[in-house]
Design a protein around this motif. Structure first.
Motif, PDB file in Angstrom:
ATOM      1  N   TYR A 103       0.771  -1.219  -0.192  1.00  0.00           N
ATOM      2  CA  TYR A 103      -0.035   0.161   0.138  1.00  0.00           C
ATOM      3  C   TYR A 103       0.939   1.301  -0.005  1.00  0.00           C
ATOM      4  O   TYR A 103       0.630   2.327  -0.632  1.00  0.00           O
ATOM      5  CB  TYR A 103      -0.827  -0.009   1.434  1.00  0.00           C
ATOM      6  N   SER A 171     -18.074  -6.739   2.752  1.00  0.00           N
ATOM      7  CA  SER A 171     -19.091  -6.166   1.574  1.00  0.00           C
ATOM      8  C   SER A 171     -20.371  -6.167   2.226  1.00  0.00           C
ATOM      9  O   SER A 171     -20.862  -6.698   3.289  1.00  0.00           O
ATOM     10  CB  SER A 171     -18.655  -7.179   0.597  1.00  0.00           C
ATOM     11  N   LEU A 233      -7.784  -7.279   0.827  1.00  0.00           N
ATOM     12  CA  LEU A 233      -8.992  -6.329   0.095  1.00  0.00           C
ATOM     13  C   LEU A 233      -9.816  -7.075  -0.640  1.00  0.00           C
ATOM     14  O   LEU A 233     -10.911  -6.791  -0.806  1.00  0.00           O
ATOM     15  CB  LEU A 233      -8.277  -5.100  -0.416  1.00  0.00           C
ATOM     16  N   GLU A 234      -9.215  -7.976  -1.696  1.00  0.00           N
ATOM     17  CA  GLU A 234      -9.800  -8.417  -2.582  1.00  0.00           C
ATOM     18  C   GLU A 234     -10.767  -9.653  -1.896  1.00  0.00           C
ATOM     19  O   GLU A 234     -11.943  -9.793  -2.149  1.00  0.00           O
ATOM     20  CB  GLU A 234      -8.843  -9.495  -3.706  1.00  0.00           C
ATOM     21  N   LEU A 237     -13.936  -7.714  -0.484  1.00  0.00           N
ATOM     22  CA  LEU A 237     -14.827  -7.099  -1.637  1.00  0.00           C
ATOM     23  C   LEU A 237     -15.677  -8.346  -2.217  1.00  0.00           C
ATOM     24  O   LEU A 237     -16.613  -8.134  -2.744  1.00  0.00           O
ATOM     25  CB  LEU A 237     -13.788  -6.729  -2.790  1.00  0.00           C
ATOM     26  N   ALA A 243     -12.279  -7.569   6.736  1.00  0.00           N
ATOM     27  CA  ALA A 243     -10.759  -7.303   6.637  1.00  0.00           C
ATOM     28  C   ALA A 243     -10.205  -5.956   7.538  1.00  0.00           C
ATOM     29  O   ALA A 243     -11.066  -5.100   7.646  1.00  0.00           O
ATOM     30  CB  ALA A 243     -10.090  -7.082   5.249  1.00  0.00           C
ATOM     31  N   LEU A 245      -7.827  -2.996   7.305  1.00  0.00           N
ATOM     32  CA  LEU A 245      -6.788  -2.376   6.459  1.00  0.00           C
ATOM     33  C   LEU A 245      -6.542  -0.847   6.749  1.00  0.00           C
ATOM     34  O   LEU A 245      -7.689  -0.308   7.583  1.00  0.00           O
ATOM     35  CB  LEU A 245      -7.298  -2.707   5.043  1.00  0.00           C
ATOM     36  N   HIS A 249      -6.164   2.498   2.216  1.00  0.00           N
ATOM     37  CA  HIS A 249      -6.505   1.408   1.039  1.00  0.00           C
ATOM     38  C   HIS A 249      -8.020   1.089   0.990  1.00  0.00           C
ATOM     39  O   HIS A 249      -8.284   0.476  -0.175  1.00  0.00           O
ATOM     40  CB  HIS A 249      -5.867   0.338   1.947  1.00  0.00           C
ATOM     41  N   VAL A 250      -9.022   1.688   1.695  1.00  0.00           N
ATOM     42  CA  VAL A 250     -10.402   0.947   1.499  1.00  0.00           C
ATOM     43  C   VAL A 250     -11.437   2.394   1.235  1.00  0.00           C
ATOM     44  O   VAL A 250     -12.534   2.132   0.898  1.00  0.00           O
ATOM     45  CB  VAL A 250     -11.028   0.207   2.552  1.00  0.00           C
ATOM     46  N   LEU A 259     -17.863  -1.506  -0.207  1.00  0.00           N
ATOM     47  CA  LEU A 259     -17.483  -1.754   1.476  1.00  0.00           C
ATOM     48  C   LEU A 259     -18.254  -1.028   2.321  1.00  0.00           C
ATOM     49  O   LEU A 259     -18.399   0.117   2.163  1.00  0.00           O
ATOM     50  CB  LEU A 259     -15.824  -1.866   1.513  1.00  0.00           C
ATOM     51  N   ARG A 261     -18.022  -0.043   6.482  1.00  0.00           N
ATOM     52  CA  ARG A 261     -16.963   0.322   7.358  1.00  0.00           C
ATOM     53  C   ARG A 261     -17.726   0.184   8.719  1.00  0.00           C
ATOM     54  O   ARG A 261     -18.838   0.564   8.889  1.00  0.00           O
ATOM     55  CB  ARG A 261     -16.371   1.701   7.290  1.00  0.00           C
TER      56      ARG A 261
END
Length: 299
Positions: A103, A171, A233-234, A237, A243, A245, A249-250, A259, A261
């Motif tokens: 990142y 997600s 991240l993948e 998603l 995740a 992070l 990044h998100v 996504l 939060r």
């Protein structure tokens, strides 16, 4: 041409240009009498008087004027060539080796390099993506980029980003059948995407939270373990789990509602990314330019 002749010719040129032994001697950093003797020796060697001397002035003779007009431009060209070589020597060049997480490489290094490198084609940069706390001295790496709290005290640290925040994300599909956690302890009932880093001795990374001075480290569980933030991240998603992070990044995925939060109030800011390198390092011009390009100047 002998070495003495070259030096004597330079002395003659100075006198002919300044029309004064006094001014020429000051320019050359020698005494007037020494300069006068050098020119006299040159005249004796070539058998021709080059300067007319009176108590009030110094002027080239016909032979002196011819010599001045002939060799003056040649010495000027040589001075210009030497200056050009000096500029080439001082032109920033060389290879710089850096280590950073994925990142940090994408969000911090690439923007800085895209500004710097087009203007300095002789600077080369090697980026080593590494999530461990690389011993940059032992690995012969010039510098690293890590959060400030992870940089050793004996290193020079230059801030290259604003403060960081972590984010817990999942997600919309993941949360369609699950309640959103309200407290970090609620994560024990969720499928979380784990991260295994060499920084932590190969163990799974515990998610760190803080609120009102209360700190909590939660060792989450889940079906998947990765060693890359990009894969975390993948996985989030694709709805495979939650995740943990960095916010940067998100953010774009949260804005696009890809996504969701949670636990935002449990993720306070902490020290941003820093470029670090040994304090005993003597920075090259190329390295100094890179440090300046990366330096965080606030917004």
């Amino acid at each position: 041409m002998k070495r003495d002749d070259a030096g004597d010719l330079l002395a003659f040129l100075a006198v002919a240009r300044e029309r004064s032994f006094t001014r020429a001697a000051a320019q050359l950093g020698m005494t007037q009498s020494a300069l006068s003797q050098i020119v006299r020796n040159l005249e004796e060697r070539i058998g021709v008087r080059l300067l007319n001397r009176t108590t009030r002035s110094v002027t080239p003779t016909q032979a002196g004027e011819r010599l001045f007009l002939s060799i003056g431009p040649k010495f000027s060209e040589m001075d210009a060539d030497l200056a050009a070589l000096s500029e080439l020597r001082e032109k920033p060049a060389g290879t710089i080796r850096l280590t950073a997480g994925e990142y940090a490489a994408n969000a911090i290094l690439f923007p800085a390099l895209s500004r710097l490198l087009p203007n300095y084609p002789d600077i080369n940069v090697e980026v080593i993506v590494d999530y461990g706390l690389t011993n940059i001295v032992a690995q012969q790496v010039d510098a690293g980029i890590r959060p400030g709290e992870l940089v050793a005290k004996d290193m020079i640290a230059v801030r290259v980003s604003s403060d960081l925040r972590m984010a817990v994300v999942g997600s919309p599909a993941y949360f369609a059948s699950r309640k959103r956690p309200k407290m970090p302890q609620d994560l024990t009932s969720h499928n979380c995407l784990n991260l295994r880093l060499p920084t932590h001795g190969g163990s799974l990374y515990a998610w760190e939270f803080e609120k009102n001075g209360r700190e909590l480290n939660v060792r989450v569980e889940g079906q998947l373990v990765f060693n890359s933030a990009g894969l975390l991240l993948e996985g989030a998603l694709k709805g495979l789990g939650l995740a943990y992070l960095t916010e940067g990044h998100v953010q774009s995925f949260i804005a696009k509602r890809q996504l969701v939060r949670v636990l935002t109030d449990w993720c306070p800011p902490f020290s941003g990314y820093h470029l670090y390198y040994p304090s005993r390092r003597q920075p090259s011009p190329a390295f100094s330019l890179l440090v300046d390009a990366l330096r965080y100047r606030g917004k």
